[in-house]
Every structure is written in C-alpha cells, then in structure tokens.
Design an enzyme around this catalytic site. Structure first.
Site, PDB file in Angstrom:
ATOM      1  N   PHE A  53       0.812  -1.224   0.000  1.00 31.18           N
ATOM      2  CA  PHE A  53       0.000   0.000   0.000  1.00 31.18           C
ATOM      3  C   PHE A  53       0.833   1.257   0.000  1.00 31.18           C
ATOM      4  O   PHE A  53       0.354   2.328  -0.361  1.00 31.18           O
ATOM      5  CB  PHE A  53      -0.971  -0.009   1.192  1.00 31.18           C
ATOM      6  CG  PHE A  53      -0.356   0.320   2.526  1.00 31.18           C
ATOM      7  CD1 PHE A  53       0.322  -0.636   3.251  1.00 31.18           C
ATOM      8  CD2 PHE A  53      -0.462   1.586   3.064  1.00 31.18           C
ATOM      9  CE1 PHE A  53       0.885  -0.339   4.493  1.00 31.18           C
ATOM     10  CE2 PHE A  53       0.083   1.900   4.302  1.00 31.18           C
ATOM     11  CZ  PHE A  53       0.764   0.926   5.018  1.00 31.18           C
ATOM     12  N   LYS A  54       2.097   1.135   0.395  1.00 31.28           N
ATOM     13  CA  LYS A  54       2.969   2.321   0.466  1.00 31.28           C
ATOM     14  C   LYS A  54       3.105   3.000  -0.887  1.00 31.28           C
ATOM     15  O   LYS A  54       3.363   4.203  -0.957  1.00 31.28           O
ATOM     16  CB  LYS A  54       4.363   1.926   0.947  1.00 31.28           C
ATOM     17  CG  LYS A  54       4.405   1.141   2.222  1.00 31.28           C
ATOM     18  CD  LYS A  54       4.134   1.998   3.425  1.00 31.28           C
ATOM     19  CE  LYS A  54       4.173   1.158   4.689  1.00 31.28           C
ATOM     20  NZ  LYS A  54       4.019   1.932   5.909  1.00 31.28           N
TER      21      LYS A  54
END
Ligand SMILES: Cc1ncc(COP(=O)(O)O)c(C=O)c1O
Ligand SMILES: N[C@@H](CCOP(=O)(O)O)C(=O)O
Length: 461
Positions: free
Chosen positions: A111-112
């Site tokens: 998700f980063k």
C-alpha cells in the site's frame, strides 16, 4: 491551509513546506490546522469517478497554492500510471458483509506505493521549481523502504538512504531495496529493530546542524503528504459500497499508525465511517494501550508479519494531539515519557480514543489459520499483514459493511504464506528476475554519529 506541529512549538507551514520539512523542528508531526469537510453532495459525486479523479477531489483542499490544478492532475496521473490494476484499488468480497481492499497492485506490491509514488512526483516538481538538492533518510520495516527506492531512484536532485533492521525484513523486501542500480539510492542494513531505525531518523531531524547541512527530508509517515495520499482510498472504497448514503467500517493492519490515521482524517472530512478498527500482530502495544490506558513498550517481537513489528508507533502522536484537545505541551510531555519507556493516557483522552477506534490482536497461529481459511473459503491469497486485518475484522463484523485493507501482496512474504497453505505465491512476471539481481547494501551499526558521517560522505556535505 496551514499546518501546525503536534508539539505546538514549531513554525506554522503551508502544504509544500510541510511536505519538504518532514519532522517539525520541535520534534512533532505536522497536521492541518483545521481539516476541510466535504459535503454529502461532494462525496456522492465521487461515485463512478476514477481513482485519479477521486484523489484530485479529496486532496485538493489540503494543498493551498502549492500546485495548480492542472499540474496536480498531471502529478496524480503519472503517480498511478504504473499500477498493475486498472481500478488501482479493487474491492473483493470475502463474505456477505466483508470486503477486502487490495492495495498491493503498485510497483512494489504494498500500500505504500499509493502515497510514495505521488510524493515522488510532488517532491520532484517542487525541487525542479526551487533548484534544490535534498537528502532523504527513511526508516523501514520493509515496505516503506522499497516503495521509496522505487519512487526516487535515478532522480538527479535527491539522495535517498533507507535504514532497515538487518535480518528482520523478508527476502523480497530486502532485494527490492538492495537491487536498484541507481547511484542515488542507498540501502543500509542496521543492527536493531524498526523502532531503532525510526529513532535514528528522528535523531537526525532533531540535530539541526546535520539536518540543515544535508537538507534533510523525510518520506516516512512523519511526512503529512504520506498520510494525505492514503486518505483517498478510504473515500474510493466507501463510495463504491454506497457512501455517503450508507456507512461503512474499516479494519486496518496497523504498525506505525499512519494508515489508520488516514482513515481517521477521512472520517473527519465527513466520510461516514462507523468503526475504525486497529488490527495488531503480537506487537500489540496499540491494542493494549486502548484497553488499559498504558502505552508501555516491551521490546519488538519478530513475527511473520514483519512490517508491523513496531512498538513506537509514530503517528499515534497525531491521534493523541486531538485526544488531548490539541495541547502541544501535553503531547511533548507524553513523548518525553515515552523515551523513558511509556506513559499513561488521561481518562478524557482515552475516552475520545475509544470512541474513535476499536482494536484487536492477532497471534501468529491465528495469522496462519486465517491465511489458510480465507484461501479455502474464497480463493483469496492473503499476505500475513492482511490476514491480521481479516482476523480482527471478523471479530468486529456487524450490519455495516466492513472493508479490510489488504496492505501487501502475498508474494512479498512467500515463506509465511507457504507455511500456512502449502502454496508458494509467485511474484508478478515483471519482477521475475528479482532473486537473480546483484545486491548492494551497507551494514551499519545503531550509531547516530557513524550514520551521519556515512551520509555526509556519500552526499558530499
Ligand atoms: C504490509 C504492511 N501492512 C501494514 C502496515 C502498517 O501500516 P502503518 O504503519 O501505516 O500502521 C505496514 C507498515 O507499517 C505494512 O508494510
Ligand atoms: N511498515 C512500515 C514502517 C514505516 O512506516 P511509515 O508509514 O512511517 O513509513 C514499513 O514498511 O517500513
């Protein structure tokens, strides 16, 4: 739009300044002076929009005049062009009232990428205007570092140093950090755990001679822009399930508290979120703190969800700031106590936090069992972090649709997944040669002066 520090004693900044500053000069974290609210109509109008358009409409009110509208749209378009799924953040149904938000289709499979790809674009645009060169130093338990490497490798006006805890990240995470060939990115394998890495990064920000000398910037979630970019997928997924006409709940696998804090901001902006559930692994300090009121560190225990092996949860400071009525001096006092091992949350603040967040803990055995059960029931292969989320979400299901954030691709943690369900998830074909690329990494001690000397030498400052 102005940004103030959680410790109340740093200069007030605009968005662009806060983004390039990272940690506030009083050691605190920047937050908006006031969170802009989106009307019900404006939220309803997000229905059917692309991820990129949603991102523009959700983030625009926070930016002031840092970027023009066309420029900002262009940065967003470039940030998400490399994602491997047309929806960017697809929703998958796990059970009648339980959905999984797949946030792992970005270039480094976690998700980063949602925030880091955009920050890369925004910082680059800002640096081109100012003509400056900066040094970014980041701490990672595995995913922030690889996402940052991908976003900043090859940029002429940025040197990037990533500190990761030696031996405590997965092989895929390590290789994502050690195999980029560009000379401006540096992987540093440090003795200690993630908390040690993050503490050294904050020490560097608090050493003004060093900070100003190397023009230090940060891309951890100390940087407000990181949190802001993560607010978008709360809107995107909630609207897909009927918001603002229907409330939703979220469960978020949590470590440094940045992702769930983004959900808290979405709720403050007017998104109807009923429950915001913190899901921890055996490093359960946040769950314990919410139950007992005592935030006391007791050492990081390595787990099969290593990216969440964190005890000093940086963004909890932002939640405490609001829980203490935005009293910066009170937050500074708590953070001083934390350096000595921990603090007790006041009754009033605890009530506010409990009214805002629910929490739960998932053991190692439960993580493994959840990977196995989810695969058997739905065919979905969960990474161990997402499994922690799913397990805790299952304990919090009710009539309101629950969205669990799937934070990483299972192929980043093949040993844990294979141990749970007997199948080894494959990396996407574009990353097929990761295991054969040569690695480049420097082993470093947990020693601030030595780290600063290395960074000065490599950047020529
Ligand atoms: C895969 C994964 N899941 C969950 C988390 C927790 O996110 P946060 O630190 O924003 O709480 C992280 C990193 O922290 C992560 O890398
Ligand atoms: N899990 C993270 C830890 C750092 O979190 P951040 O959101 O502050 O960058 C990681 O993968 O490094």
């Amino acid at each position: 739009m102005k940004y103030i520090s959680t410790r109340g004693a740093a200069p007030v900044l605009n968005f662009g300044e806060a983004m390039m500053t990272g940690l506030a000069r009083d050691g605190g974290l920047y937050v908006p002076e006031a969170v802009p609210v989106m009307s019900k109509d404006a939220i309803a109008a997000l229905a059917g929009q692309s991820y990129e358009e949603t991102a523009f409409r959700v983030m625009r009110p926070f930016l002031g005049d840092t970027f023009g509208d066309d420029e900002f749209r262009g940065l967003i378009a470039r940030a998400y062009a490399g994602f491997g799924h047309a929806a960017r953040a697809p929703l998958v149904q796990l059970a009648p009232n339980h959905f999984l938000l797949e946030l792992f289709h970005g270039p480094t499979l976690a998700f980063k990428d949602f925030a880091m790809q955009l920050i890369g674009q925004m910082m680059q645009a800002a640096l081109e205007k100012s003509g400056q060169r900066i040094t970014i130093v980041g701490a990672t338990s595995g995913d922030t570092g690889s996402a940052a490497m991908e976003a900043f490798r090859g940029l002429g006006n940025v040197d990037l140093f990533i500190l990761y805890p030696h031996g405590r990240v997965s092989e895929v995470q390590r290789r994502q950090m050690t195999t980029p060939v560009e000379a401006n990115v540096h992987a540093l394998a440090m003795d200690g755990d993630f908390d040690d890495c993050q503490a050294r990064v904050k020490d560097m920000f608090n050493d003004f001679a060093f900070r100003d000398g190397v023009r230090l910037a940060g891309v951890n979630s100390i940087n407000w822009a990181r949190v802001l970019a993560q607010v978008v997928y709360y809107f995107f997924s909630a609207v897909a399930l009927g918001a603002p006409h229907r409330a939703v709940s979220f469960t978020v696998p949590t470590g440094n508290f940045g992702d769930i804090f983004a959900g808290y901001i979405a709720r403050q902006m007017g998104l109807p979120i009923e429950k915001l559930v913190i899901a921890t692994n055996q490093n359960d300090i946040l769950d314990r703190a919410l139950r007992s009121g005592a935030y006391v560190t007791d050492g990081v225990k390595p787990s099969i969800s290593p990216s969440m092996d964190i005890q000093v949860s940086s963004n909890f400071e932002r939640a405490l700031f609001d829980a203490y009525g935005r009293d910066g001096a009170a937050v500074a006092q708590l953070m001083a106590e934390l350096k000595a091992g921990g603090f007790h949350i006041s009754q009033g603040a605890l009530e506010m936090l409990r009214a805002t967040f629910a929490s739960g803990r998932c053991s190692e055995e439960e993580t493994t069992a959840t990977i196995r059960a989810a695969h058997a029931a739905t065919g979905e292969v969960l990474c161990p972090h997402s499994a922690v989320g799913v397990k805790v979400a299952e304990e919090n299901l009710g009539p309101t649709p629950m969205i669990t954030l799937a934070t990483a691709h299972p192929a980043k943690f093949p040993d844990a997944v294979e141990g749970a369900m007997g199948l080894r998830p494959a990396l996407p074909p574009r990353m097929g040669d990761l295991y054969s690329r040569p690695e480049r990494v420097t082993r470093v001690a947990n020693d601030l002066a030595a780290l600063q000397a290395l960074i000065r030498e490599r950047t020529g400052h």
